[in-house]
Enzyme design. Structure first.
Site, PDB file in Angstrom:
ATOM      1  N   THR A   1       0.891  -1.165   0.000  1.00 14.11           N
ATOM      2  CA  THR A   1       0.000   0.000   0.000  1.00 14.11           C
ATOM      3  C   THR A   1       0.925   1.208   0.000  1.00 14.11           C
ATOM      4  OG1 THR A   1      -0.155   0.272   2.400  1.00 14.11           O
ATOM      5  CG2 THR A   1      -1.731  -1.245   1.399  1.00 14.11           C
ATOM      6  N   HIS A   2       0.524   2.266  -0.650  1.00 14.18           N
ATOM      7  CA  HIS A   2       1.402   3.450  -0.833  1.00 14.18           C
ATOM      8  C   HIS A   2       2.740   3.052  -1.469  1.00 14.18           C
ATOM      9  CE1 HIS A   2      -1.284   5.587   2.068  1.00 14.18           C
ATOM     10  NE2 HIS A   2      -1.322   4.381   2.624  1.00 14.18           N
TER      11      HIS A   2
ATOM     12  N   SER B   1      18.464  -2.899 -25.813  1.00 11.50           N
ATOM     13  CA  SER B   1      18.855  -1.497 -25.949  1.00 11.50           C
ATOM     14  C   SER B   1      19.963  -1.410 -26.984  1.00 11.50           C
ATOM     15  CB  SER B   1      19.352  -0.983 -24.591  1.00 11.50           C
ATOM     16  OG  SER B   1      20.279   0.062 -24.771  1.00 11.50           O
TER      17      SER B   1
ATOM     18  N   GLN C   1     -20.925  11.064 -38.277  1.00 13.77           N
ATOM     19  CA  GLN C   1     -20.055  10.247 -39.138  1.00 13.77           C
ATOM     20  C   GLN C   1     -18.655  10.104 -38.535  1.00 13.77           C
ATOM     21  OE1 GLN C   1     -20.079  11.084 -43.460  1.00 13.77           O
ATOM     22  NE2 GLN C   1     -17.913  11.529 -43.239  1.00 13.77           N
TER      23      GLN C   1
HETATM   24  N1  ARG Z   1     -21.694   8.595 -44.089  1.00 16.21           N
HETATM   25  C1  ARG Z   1     -22.838   8.989 -43.392  1.00 16.21           C
HETATM   26  C2  ARG Z   1     -22.685   8.765 -41.884  1.00 16.21           C
HETATM   27  O1  ARG Z   1     -21.881   8.022 -41.495  1.00 16.21           O
HETATM   28  C3  ARG Z   1     -24.006   8.229 -43.880  1.00 16.21           C
HETATM   29  C4  ARG Z   1     -25.307   8.889 -43.580  1.00 16.21           C
HETATM   30  C5  ARG Z   1     -25.470  10.080 -44.433  1.00 16.21           C
HETATM   31  N2  ARG Z   1     -26.707  10.739 -44.160  1.00 16.21           N
HETATM   32  C6  ARG Z   1     -26.902  12.001 -44.519  1.00 16.21           C
HETATM   33  N3  ARG Z   1     -28.036  12.521 -44.169  1.00 16.21           N
HETATM   34  N4  ARG Z   1     -25.988  12.738 -45.095  1.00 16.21           N
HETATM   35  O2  ARG Z   1     -23.379   9.375 -41.117  1.00 16.21           O
END
Ligand code: ARG
Length: 431
Positions: A156-157, A279, A324
């Site tokens: 511990t510690h 190394s 996305q």
């Molecule tokens: N590549 C887009 C994503 O991953 C697909 C969906 C696109 N939808 C849109 N309304 N632009 O979100």
């Protein structure tokens, strides 16, 4: 020639195209087989509700099977000018079948399409993670059993504290993985709900049979409310990231322990030379680079929940293209975690554990509590026993009895490994 599904007769700016598509052409390849699977379920359902004839279905299904085969053989690519996997599949169908190919998108949007793809993909990735966790878990539990009688110092510690054992140490990480598995299972359950039919995020005026696609795609249930379904993009990823971070924190901690126990000042564990690194200047070095890389990777994986939280903070309800970018963050993470889990299992398969560590006088004081307890069992009140042993350490007359007798549940002499194994198999059976 412009190939966007939404093209309305003007050529989009090339710079804009490449900026908004980003890494999708590469990352979406991992979604391709799920996209085809989702489309097959969707068109079977369109056929059932009368939006596709039997003849059309019997042309479309084999064409999708063909694309599935091309994906498996690595022949499928997302062409330049095509935005994403969803567009590519539809364009292939249209170029091969003509107008029928244009019918598959009725009652669907890329918003629920990508969501369905992601859920099917992550469902498999979570299973892959769970399997790799389970393999490492079993390795740790086996090592715990094999080394149950080998004592080691507990700290511990980072100061010498009480006797521990390799049985306890290996078993601790095994049980910690069962807690992480609860998170993996929770993420799996959140993931395994069907978003198809939510379309752009607000449903459709077609009488879509969402129960049917749920069953065809093997989801536990629909994500019923179409807005909740769309909102699950982001929530699902954050749940998965939390699960990944949980596993990574256990694995990173284990990697750190190994780095430390490999240090010559401890020397508690070692590995065959070929598993260590050298190394370029110091000829004697046998370094634990594997566990350092593992620790670093696991630390990075733990930043992903934060990255996703910032990326998705305060987004308006409904689809936003920001979503996305979650693919860029989460797609590489699942593979990295699995790779590190497998590496840990590979390394631990060859770990050597030092015997009789506690025989060294360096650890004499580790037995003080044992000796205090011995006095208590002989009728001395705890505080008096504590004082007597403490004074003997203080004046240099303390001599340890070196006898360790821990019998209660979960302690050195009673590891409860069977109960721990039962916890894990119960969790695994639900995925
Ligand atoms: N590549 C887009 C994503 O991953 C697909 C969906 C696109 N939808 C849109 N309304 N632009 O979100």
């Amino acid at each position: 020639m412009a190939k966007q599904l939404w093209n309305k007769g003007f050529e989009p700016d090339v710079e804009i195209e490449s900026y908004t598509v980003g890494r999708d052409r590469e990352l979406d390849l991992r979604l391709a087989r799920y996209d085809v699977e989702g489309s097959m379920a969707h068109i079977r359902m369109l056929n059932k509700i009368g939006l596709l004839s039997d003849d059309e279905l019997s042309l479309l299904l084999p064409a999708l099977e063909d694309i599935a085969g091309e994906i498996v053989r690595g022949e499928f690519v997302i062409e330049d000018g095509v935005e994403d996997v969803h567009s590519q599949v539809e364009l292939l169908l249209t170029s091969r079948l003509g107008d029928i190919g244009k019918k598959i998108h009725s009652g669907r949007s890329r918003n629920d399409q990508v969501l369905a793809d992601l859920k099917l993909f992550f469902r498999d990735e979570l299973r892959r993670i769970a399997e790799a966790v389970d393999v490492l878990f079993k390795r740790l539990l086996k090592l715990s059993e094999e080394n149950r009688d080998k004592l080691m110092p507990g700290y511990t510690h980072l100061q010498v504290a009480m006797p521990s054992s390799f049985g306890l140490w290996f078993g601790a990480y095994a049980e910690a993985l069962t807690d992480d598995m609860q998170m993996v299972l929770a993420a799996y359950r959140i993931t395994n709900q069907n978003p198809l039919g939510s379309a752009a995020g607000y449903g459709s005026s077609f009488p879509l049979d969402r129960e049917m696609t749920t069953e065809l795609l093997g989801f536990d249930r629909p994500h019923y409310n179409v807005v909740a379904a769309q909102m699950s993009r982001g929530k699902t990823e954050r749940a998965i990231a939390a699960a990944i971070a949980a596993v990574a924190s256990t694995l990173g901690h284990l990697a750190h322990d190994v780095c430390m126990w490999m240090c010559g000042n401890f020397g508690f564990v070692s590995f065959p030379d070929k598993l260590t690194t050298g190394s370029s200047i110091m000829p004697h070095k046998k370094n634990p680079d594997v566990f350092e890389i593992m620790r670093g990777k696991c630390n990075r994986l733990q930043s992903i929940p934060n990255e996703l939280a910032l990326l998705t903070a305060n987004l308006p309800l409904g689809y936003n293209r920001d979503l996305q970018l979650m693919k860029d963050i989460l797609f590489p993470a699942t593979g990295e975690l699995v790779e590190s889990l497998r590496m840990a299992d590979y390394m631990l398969g060859q770990i050597r554990v030092k015997a009789d560590i506690l025989e060294s006088p360096v650890y004499d004081t580790i037995f003080t509590v044992e000796d205090v307890n011995r006095l208590v069992l002989n009728g001395v009140p705890f505080r008096d026993a504590y004082k007597a042993v403490g004074m003997s350490v203080q004046d240099g007359t303390y001599r340890p009895t070196r006898e360790v007798n821990h019998t209660h549940l979960g302690s050195i002499g009673n590891l409860a490994n069977e109960a721990i194994a039962a916890k894990m198999s119960e969790l695994m059976s639900e995925m």
